[in-house]
Design a protein around this motif. Sequence first.
Motif, PDB file in Angstrom:
ATOM      1  N   THR A 192     143.409 -12.717  69.115  1.00 15.20           N
ATOM      2  CA  THR A 192     144.466 -14.406  68.239  1.00 15.20           C
ATOM      3  C   THR A 192     144.407 -14.741  69.689  1.00 15.20           C
ATOM      4  O   THR A 192     145.712 -14.218  70.235  1.00 15.20           O
ATOM      5  CB  THR A 192     145.550 -13.095  67.157  1.00 15.20           C
ATOM      6  N   LEU A 193     144.176 -15.034  70.518  1.00 16.77           N
ATOM      7  CA  LEU A 193     144.569 -15.591  71.291  1.00 16.77           C
ATOM      8  C   LEU A 193     145.605 -16.734  71.281  1.00 16.77           C
ATOM      9  O   LEU A 193     146.590 -17.008  71.991  1.00 16.77           O
ATOM     10  CB  LEU A 193     143.315 -16.725  72.555  1.00 16.77           C
ATOM     11  N   VAL A 194     145.095 -17.871  69.973  1.00 20.64           N
ATOM     12  CA  VAL A 194     147.022 -18.893  69.653  1.00 20.64           C
ATOM     13  C   VAL A 194     146.615 -18.647  68.176  1.00 20.64           C
ATOM     14  O   VAL A 194     145.788 -18.443  67.427  1.00 20.64           O
ATOM     15  CB  VAL A 194     145.856 -20.031  70.425  1.00 20.64           C
ATOM     16  N   ARG A 195     147.725 -19.231  68.011  1.00 23.16           N
ATOM     17  CA  ARG A 195     147.920 -19.233  66.627  1.00 23.16           C
ATOM     18  C   ARG A 195     148.147 -17.824  66.052  1.00 23.16           C
ATOM     19  O   ARG A 195     147.538 -17.016  66.686  1.00 23.16           O
ATOM     20  CB  ARG A 195     147.420 -20.449  65.654  1.00 23.16           C
ATOM     21  N   ALA A 196     147.968 -17.784  64.814  1.00 23.26           N
ATOM     22  CA  ALA A 196     147.657 -16.484  63.965  1.00 23.26           C
ATOM     23  C   ALA A 196     146.756 -16.829  63.208  1.00 23.26           C
ATOM     24  O   ALA A 196     146.011 -16.554  62.338  1.00 23.26           O
ATOM     25  CB  ALA A 196     148.529 -16.027  62.859  1.00 23.26           C
ATOM     26  N   VAL A 201     136.338 -19.873  72.799  1.00 21.38           N
ATOM     27  CA  VAL A 201     137.047 -20.403  74.020  1.00 21.38           C
ATOM     28  C   VAL A 201     137.451 -21.947  74.372  1.00 21.38           C
ATOM     29  O   VAL A 201     136.401 -23.136  73.668  1.00 21.38           O
ATOM     30  CB  VAL A 201     136.521 -20.318  75.301  1.00 21.38           C
ATOM     31  N   ASN A 202     138.883 -22.376  74.540  1.00 23.01           N
ATOM     32  CA  ASN A 202     139.346 -23.875  74.902  1.00 23.01           C
ATOM     33  C   ASN A 202     139.355 -24.259  73.310  1.00 23.01           C
ATOM     34  O   ASN A 202     139.213 -25.517  72.896  1.00 23.01           O
ATOM     35  CB  ASN A 202     137.982 -24.412  75.160  1.00 23.01           C
ATOM     36  N   THR A 203     139.427 -24.044  71.935  1.00 20.82           N
ATOM     37  CA  THR A 203     139.534 -24.172  71.320  1.00 20.82           C
ATOM     38  C   THR A 203     141.120 -23.553  70.332  1.00 20.82           C
ATOM     39  O   THR A 203     141.281 -22.592  70.613  1.00 20.82           O
ATOM     40  CB  THR A 203     138.760 -24.491  69.691  1.00 20.82           C
ATOM     41  N   VAL A 204     141.738 -24.965  69.347  1.00 26.20           N
ATOM     42  CA  VAL A 204     142.970 -24.161  68.499  1.00 26.20           C
ATOM     43  C   VAL A 204     142.416 -24.058  66.939  1.00 26.20           C
ATOM     44  O   VAL A 204     142.056 -25.308  66.904  1.00 26.20           O
ATOM     45  CB  VAL A 204     144.148 -24.937  69.342  1.00 26.20           C
ATOM     46  N   GLY A 205     142.954 -22.924  67.013  1.00 31.71           N
ATOM     47  CA  GLY A 205     142.505 -23.546  65.234  1.00 31.71           C
ATOM     48  C   GLY A 205     143.915 -24.110  64.134  1.00 31.71           C
ATOM     49  O   GLY A 205     144.682 -24.207  64.867  1.00 31.71           O
ATOM     50  N   ASN A 218     148.687 -21.561  77.737  1.00 36.93           N
ATOM     51  CA  ASN A 218     148.918 -20.945  78.193  1.00 36.93           C
ATOM     52  C   ASN A 218     147.633 -20.794  76.793  1.00 36.93           C
ATOM     53  O   ASN A 218     148.410 -20.177  75.492  1.00 36.93           O
ATOM     54  CB  ASN A 218     149.977 -20.245  77.606  1.00 36.93           C
ATOM     55  N   PRO A 219     145.991 -20.023  76.487  1.00 34.45           N
ATOM     56  CA  PRO A 219     146.099 -18.826  77.731  1.00 34.45           C
ATOM     57  C   PRO A 219     144.653 -21.271  78.191  1.00 34.45           C
ATOM     58  O   PRO A 219     144.300 -20.446  79.407  1.00 34.45           O
ATOM     59  CB  PRO A 219     144.811 -18.674  77.890  1.00 34.45           C
ATOM     60  N   TYR A 220     144.602 -22.114  77.743  1.00 32.17           N
ATOM     61  CA  TYR A 220     143.870 -22.963  77.809  1.00 32.17           C
ATOM     62  C   TYR A 220     144.494 -24.220  78.325  1.00 32.17           C
ATOM     63  O   TYR A 220     144.916 -24.968  78.114  1.00 32.17           O
ATOM     64  CB  TYR A 220     143.138 -23.337  76.703  1.00 32.17           C
ATOM     65  N   PRO A 221     144.575 -23.911  80.597  1.00 33.06           N
ATOM     66  CA  PRO A 221     145.680 -25.409  80.896  1.00 33.06           C
ATOM     67  C   PRO A 221     144.618 -26.244  80.904  1.00 33.06           C
ATOM     68  O   PRO A 221     145.389 -27.406  80.722  1.00 33.06           O
ATOM     69  CB  PRO A 221     145.849 -24.285  82.491  1.00 33.06           C
ATOM     70  N   SER A 278     147.003 -16.216  85.588  1.00 35.28           N
ATOM     71  CA  SER A 278     145.486 -15.510  85.365  1.00 35.28           C
ATOM     72  C   SER A 278     145.593 -14.950  83.850  1.00 35.28           C
ATOM     73  O   SER A 278     144.814 -14.304  83.859  1.00 35.28           O
ATOM     74  CB  SER A 278     145.113 -14.378  86.337  1.00 35.28           C
ATOM     75  N   ALA A 279     146.884 -15.426  83.026  1.00 40.59           N
ATOM     76  CA  ALA A 279     146.780 -14.605  81.914  1.00 40.59           C
ATOM     77  C   ALA A 279     145.504 -14.515  80.619  1.00 40.59           C
ATOM     78  O   ALA A 279     144.927 -13.647  80.590  1.00 40.59           O
ATOM     79  CB  ALA A 279     147.807 -15.099  80.617  1.00 40.59           C
ATOM     80  N   LYS A 280     144.711 -15.975  81.395  1.00 39.85           N
ATOM     81  CA  LYS A 280     143.438 -16.047  80.652  1.00 39.85           C
ATOM     82  C   LYS A 280     142.222 -15.450  80.726  1.00 39.85           C
ATOM     83  O   LYS A 280     141.061 -15.128  79.877  1.00 39.85           O
ATOM     84  CB  LYS A 280     143.483 -17.513  80.030  1.00 39.85           C
ATOM     85  N   HIS A 281     142.241 -15.122  82.017  1.00 37.99           N
ATOM     86  CA  HIS A 281     141.170 -13.980  82.572  1.00 37.99           C
ATOM     87  C   HIS A 281     140.701 -12.528  82.797  1.00 37.99           C
ATOM     88  O   HIS A 281     141.647 -12.082  81.957  1.00 37.99           O
ATOM     89  CB  HIS A 281     141.126 -14.508  83.706  1.00 37.99           C
ATOM     90  N   ASP A 282     139.831 -12.555  83.019  1.00 43.46           N
ATOM     91  CA  ASP A 282     139.093 -11.091  82.946  1.00 43.46           C
ATOM     92  C   ASP A 282     140.309  -9.723  83.644  1.00 43.46           C
ATOM     93  O   ASP A 282     139.766  -8.905  83.370  1.00 43.46           O
ATOM     94  CB  ASP A 282     138.134 -10.946  83.081  1.00 43.46           C
ATOM     95  N   ASP A 283     141.097 -10.745  84.731  1.00 43.38           N
ATOM     96  CA  ASP A 283     141.541  -9.624  85.062  1.00 43.38           C
ATOM     97  C   ASP A 283     142.744  -9.347  84.289  1.00 43.38           C
ATOM     98  O   ASP A 283     143.432  -7.794  84.580  1.00 43.38           O
ATOM     99  CB  ASP A 283     142.204 -10.193  86.595  1.00 43.38           C
TER     100      ASP A 283
END
Length: 705
Positions: free
Chosen positions: A310-314, A320-324, A389-392, A598-603
């Motif tokens: 759940t990267l964005v909303r519930a 990636v780069n889409t919002v539900g 966050n996370p898609y600037p 870097s919240a969205k990245h693999d680190d």
Amino acid sequence: MRFYLSLTLPLLLFLTPLHSLDSETNSPTYKFTIVSGAPTTLNASDFLEVASFEECTDKCLTDQQCIMAYQANSSDPCYLFAWNSIQEVARNESGGVGTVAFKVYTNQPSCDLNAQFLMNGRIYPISPNDTMNYLWKIDTSEDGWKITYIQQREEDNIICGNFSYNRPYEDGCNPECMLTFVQLNGEPGPLSYNPNTFPASSWQECRDTCFNNRECWIPYWQEGVSENCTWYKIDDIWFINKTQASEGKRIGLKLPLSNRSCKLTTDELLNDQYYYINKKIGWAFASSFLRVRTTPKYYKFQFYVDENATLVRAIPGCEVNTVGSKMELDLTNPTVCMRLQKAPGITYNAAKEICNEWDGKLMPERHSGFLQVCLDTWTHAMMPFTWSNPYPKWGFPEWKEKNTKIWMGIEKDQASGQFKWLAPEWLITNGQIVKTCARFDASDWITFRSHKVDMTWGPNQPVMKPGLDCAYTLKVAKDSYPGYGHYTATCDAEPADGFLCGTPRQKDKGIPKYQTILDEYALQKPFPKCIRQKTTIGTRQVTKEEIDEKLKTFPKKKWEFEEEIDDYPQYSQQYDRSKYKFVRTVENENDSQSSSSSAKHDDDDCQIINVTSRLASEDKENAPLPPKVIEKTSEEKQFSDKTEDSIFVISEGEKDKITPIDNPVITQIATSSSSQKENSPSKVTPTTPEKVTSSSPQKEVCVLR
């Protein structure tokens, strides 16, 4: 599909002794592999009149520096090419007319030569007694053959096929070759952002430097034009435009391979394949994987994530780069994944094409007031203008101060002459309750049920004139509800600031599950400590689903739970509304600031959070209270030890107040890695050696078609 192959010695790719290259068991001699084709230029060749092509090859055999002979037809002259005089030969299918003979050094029988082996990635000497100096290398491409030159050999063995076109390689599944590089004829396509550069004097140097730079995903070089190597990170490029080899536009693609994909041909690697990129390529999203596809016009890329995340909303399951987009309690209308894409100057037709390439459609107005009006509470079906966050790169950060013009999916039905939505199946017409702002300052609210198909036209719209077959949507900054309107326009000329594309969820369009990709790479889902399965509240155990249901009854803003609290503890947020207070903190301010970018990245290996809810009166000056300690049974202690990294604690008032059992502090576990860069070797400019005469050797010729 066309490939532009590099044939010079790449960084950290080595050359084996010539005898081992050909698996020699007997003494090698010079022989000719003969093909249909023609050199791309005759400028640096010597020519002479001959009676036959055999006489032409005889002349090449007796000239030590000659590596290739060519004759267009029996009445034309014979052209001989010395070391460092020819770089490219076009095959007959690519416009090359005539016959070409390459002088190779091998022990294979003359009439049983393995042409694919001998003319792809092989290195040959001009002198049989010197396998270290003045070598030449031939590689096969779809257009023909590429020839490069090595003045002095520097290393001992060749690995990973030198990234040549003719895959699979003999050593392609060795551990050191599981990160490969595909070389293409192409240029950055639409929606390519933020190009980086580093010094390079050739495509080979550009490619090799990128390969050894973890952050570089795709390098680009244009022969005769580029002064520096241009390169892109992941999420900065989505399409590669195909070009012809003659245009000199070279581009590459770095791919992490599995034990399956390392056995594929080059064409297969680009034909609807999935790759696990997290931890393999810098700046990849956490828990993400890559899809590569080939179309007649593009090589194109899409990125997917764990369908349960759940990267964005519930609303999980969006790429990636889409919002539900979904009404919270609606079980009938579909979930749509929205992408608000900035693309200055784009026309309707171009926006529609790109959206279709993403397996989507330009979005309809799902309900009245579909576009964001204010910064306060709104439904999960509405379209936001930013999601930094996370898609600037998502949306239009300036929407509050500047009018925004976008394409949605409105076009005229040529049969009825009326305007229609491209995706009517995504409209919400079953009476769902919509609540939204009446004004930008959120001073008033509007609540209604969505029963009908909405198409909010601007003043004096639509204009029903020939040629005005599409419509753009104009969002007026700080305007009151609905805050936008649709305006008729041409489909192929009117420019806009961007477009709104909708796609089904990953599972709805057949994308493999994340674990399927991990299985191919023999991996397990990372960071099992982050999976919150149970939570202790008071003296009983409840599931996270029960807590989520309880949280729905709390007043909250759009950024309280679904967007950030569940996944992005780096950003300290507080919320206070009369009765309830939601407080989040981080261990120290420096950790928050250093990790936010870097919240969205693999680190971001793992992000773990505690959430506390309590009476506002219990919390003075927005400071979290210290936890109250309660005595736990041995069974509770054992459970809380197992779940110490994921404790949710809730207080809902005096009646059923629940005391936190653990410190309400967000703990973030993260690892960071920095890209490692290595210096490219200095360029060696070959010089032509002096001609050495020798006695005529015996010639062996076998014609290969």
